[in-house]
Design a protein around this motif. Structure first.
Motif, PDB file in Angstrom:
ATOM      1  N   ALA A  24      -0.745   8.710  -5.789  1.00  0.00           N
ATOM      2  CA  ALA A  24       0.280   7.917  -4.830  1.00  0.00           C
ATOM      3  C   ALA A  24       1.537   8.589  -5.473  1.00  0.00           C
ATOM      4  O   ALA A  24       2.398   8.835  -4.460  1.00  0.00           O
ATOM      5  CB  ALA A  24       0.129   6.520  -5.114  1.00  0.00           C
ATOM      6  N   VAL A 200       7.674   1.379   4.999  1.00  0.00           N
ATOM      7  CA  VAL A 200       6.348   1.156   5.278  1.00  0.00           C
ATOM      8  C   VAL A 200       5.437   2.028   4.396  1.00  0.00           C
ATOM      9  O   VAL A 200       4.599   1.405   3.457  1.00  0.00           O
ATOM     10  CB  VAL A 200       5.723   1.708   6.585  1.00  0.00           C
ATOM     11  CG1 VAL A 200       4.007   1.557   6.770  1.00  0.00           C
ATOM     12  CG2 VAL A 200       6.336   0.987   7.856  1.00  0.00           C
ATOM     13  N   PHE A 201       5.747   3.343   3.971  1.00  0.00           N
ATOM     14  CA  PHE A 201       5.392   4.015   2.860  1.00  0.00           C
ATOM     15  C   PHE A 201       5.443   3.459   1.672  1.00  0.00           C
ATOM     16  O   PHE A 201       4.521   3.282   0.846  1.00  0.00           O
ATOM     17  CB  PHE A 201       5.882   5.335   2.964  1.00  0.00           C
ATOM     18  CG  PHE A 201       5.219   6.207   1.715  1.00  0.00           C
ATOM     19  CD1 PHE A 201       3.833   6.795   1.958  1.00  0.00           C
ATOM     20  CD2 PHE A 201       5.594   6.964   0.980  1.00  0.00           C
ATOM     21  CE1 PHE A 201       3.045   7.721   1.318  1.00  0.00           C
ATOM     22  CE2 PHE A 201       5.263   7.769  -0.030  1.00  0.00           C
ATOM     23  CZ  PHE A 201       3.924   8.012   0.231  1.00  0.00           C
ATOM     24  N   ASP A 202       6.442   2.903   1.152  1.00  0.00           N
ATOM     25  CA  ASP A 202       6.877   2.077  -0.131  1.00  0.00           C
ATOM     26  C   ASP A 202       6.114   0.717  -0.107  1.00  0.00           C
ATOM     27  O   ASP A 202       5.673   0.490  -1.278  1.00  0.00           O
ATOM     28  CB  ASP A 202       8.464   2.040  -0.099  1.00  0.00           C
ATOM     29  CG  ASP A 202       9.068   3.362  -0.926  1.00  0.00           C
ATOM     30  OD1 ASP A 202       8.242   3.989  -1.462  1.00  0.00           O
ATOM     31  OD2 ASP A 202      10.076   3.597  -0.429  1.00  0.00           O
ATOM     32  N   CYS A 204       3.254   0.344   1.346  1.00  0.00           N
ATOM     33  CA  CYS A 204       1.745   0.651   1.009  1.00  0.00           C
ATOM     34  C   CYS A 204       1.685   0.987  -0.690  1.00  0.00           C
ATOM     35  O   CYS A 204       0.515   0.469  -1.159  1.00  0.00           O
ATOM     36  CB  CYS A 204       1.462   1.790   1.888  1.00  0.00           C
ATOM     37  SG  CYS A 204       1.135   1.209   3.532  1.00  0.00           S
ATOM     38  N   VAL A 207       1.743  -2.469  -2.701  1.00  0.00           N
ATOM     39  CA  VAL A 207       0.398  -3.090  -2.501  1.00  0.00           C
ATOM     40  C   VAL A 207      -0.657  -2.514  -3.467  1.00  0.00           C
ATOM     41  O   VAL A 207      -1.299  -3.285  -4.216  1.00  0.00           O
ATOM     42  CB  VAL A 207       0.017  -3.203  -1.298  1.00  0.00           C
ATOM     43  CG1 VAL A 207      -1.334  -3.813  -1.164  1.00  0.00           C
ATOM     44  CG2 VAL A 207       1.160  -4.345  -0.298  1.00  0.00           C
ATOM     45  N   SER A 208      -0.616  -1.101  -3.370  1.00  0.00           N
ATOM     46  CA  SER A 208      -1.767  -0.313  -4.145  1.00  0.00           C
ATOM     47  C   SER A 208      -1.279  -0.582  -5.545  1.00  0.00           C
ATOM     48  O   SER A 208      -2.281  -0.912  -6.418  1.00  0.00           O
ATOM     49  CB  SER A 208      -1.697   1.090  -3.767  1.00  0.00           C
ATOM     50  OG  SER A 208      -2.608   1.679  -4.593  1.00  0.00           O
TER      51      SER A 208
END
Length: 220
Positions: A24, A200-202, A204, A207-208
């Motif tokens: 990531a 949105v990318f950050d 995700c 959360v990961s």
């Protein structure tokens, strides 16, 4: 020779190509076009060290000292949760970060609705030292790395005198994957040119990372 080579290539890819903290981070840096070469080099060099030590017999050492895995698991869990919280902050309170369009660009040009004149939004870049340090932490504080040492060492030993061809195949897998992920990620840049897309990318990533950290802590 070829059997050992392709066995190492296949196992190497199966261990590397997985959604995780390291991948990531490489993906994010690739999309940002920020110290991409250095990040890819750190990941590849780390894998070369891992593979070499595994084939040389480090797996037996780790098997004899299981407390090392427990210690790394707790430190890694804390780091992942902390990194995830930083991503939460970026997603919740964006800092004007945007994706550079050109290879050497340090600004994103936007056209104002009123005057039609271009304005520049500077991209906040991190220092090379900071990026490399984060990459090293995400790589070496991952307890799965040491489980991979055990697995690679065990499988390599089954190839006897051909074990170094097995190691060569695993190294080729690492080189192929990280160069593809790091430099191929920029193709996704067209979908991440707006601050909202980055939020949105950050989110995700947050959360990961937090999920991985909590899972590590729960298994410690």
């Amino acid at each position: 020779m070829l059997t050992a080579l392709f066995s190492g290539l296949g196992l190497g890819l199966s261990l590397i190509v997985a959604i995780g903290a390291q991948n990531a981070f490489v993906l994010r840096q690739g999309i940002r076009r920020e110290h991409v070469g250095a990040v890819a080099l750190v990941c590849i060099a780390s894998d070369v060290v891992l593979i070499t030590t595994a084939v040389a017999g480090a797996g037996a050492i780790l098997a004899a000292a299981p407390w090392l895995l427990v210690a790394v698991r707790w430190v890694g869990a804390a780091f992942l949760v902390g990194y995830g919280l930083l991503a939460v902050r970026r997603a919740w309170k964006p800092t004007g970060e945007a994706l550079a369009i050109g290879e050497e660009d340090h600004a994103v040009m936007a056209t104002t609705a009123s005057s039609g004149a271009p304005t520049a939004t500077l991209v906040r870049t991190r220092s090379l030292t900071s990026v490399v340090a984060t990459c090293l932490a995400l790589t070496w504080l991952n307890p799965h790395l040491y489980l991979d040492v055990l697995l690679l060492g065990t499988v390599a030993s089954t190839h006897g005198d051909q074990r170094w061809w097995f190691a060569t195949g695993a190294v080729c897998a690492s080189i192929t994957w990280f160069l593809t992920l790091a430099f191929g990620a920029r193709l996704a840049g067209r979908w991440l040119r707006s601050p909202r897309a980055w939020r949105v990318f950050d989110a995700c990533i947050a959360v990961s990372m937090i999920a991985l950290g909590l899972r590590l802590a729960a298994s410690a």
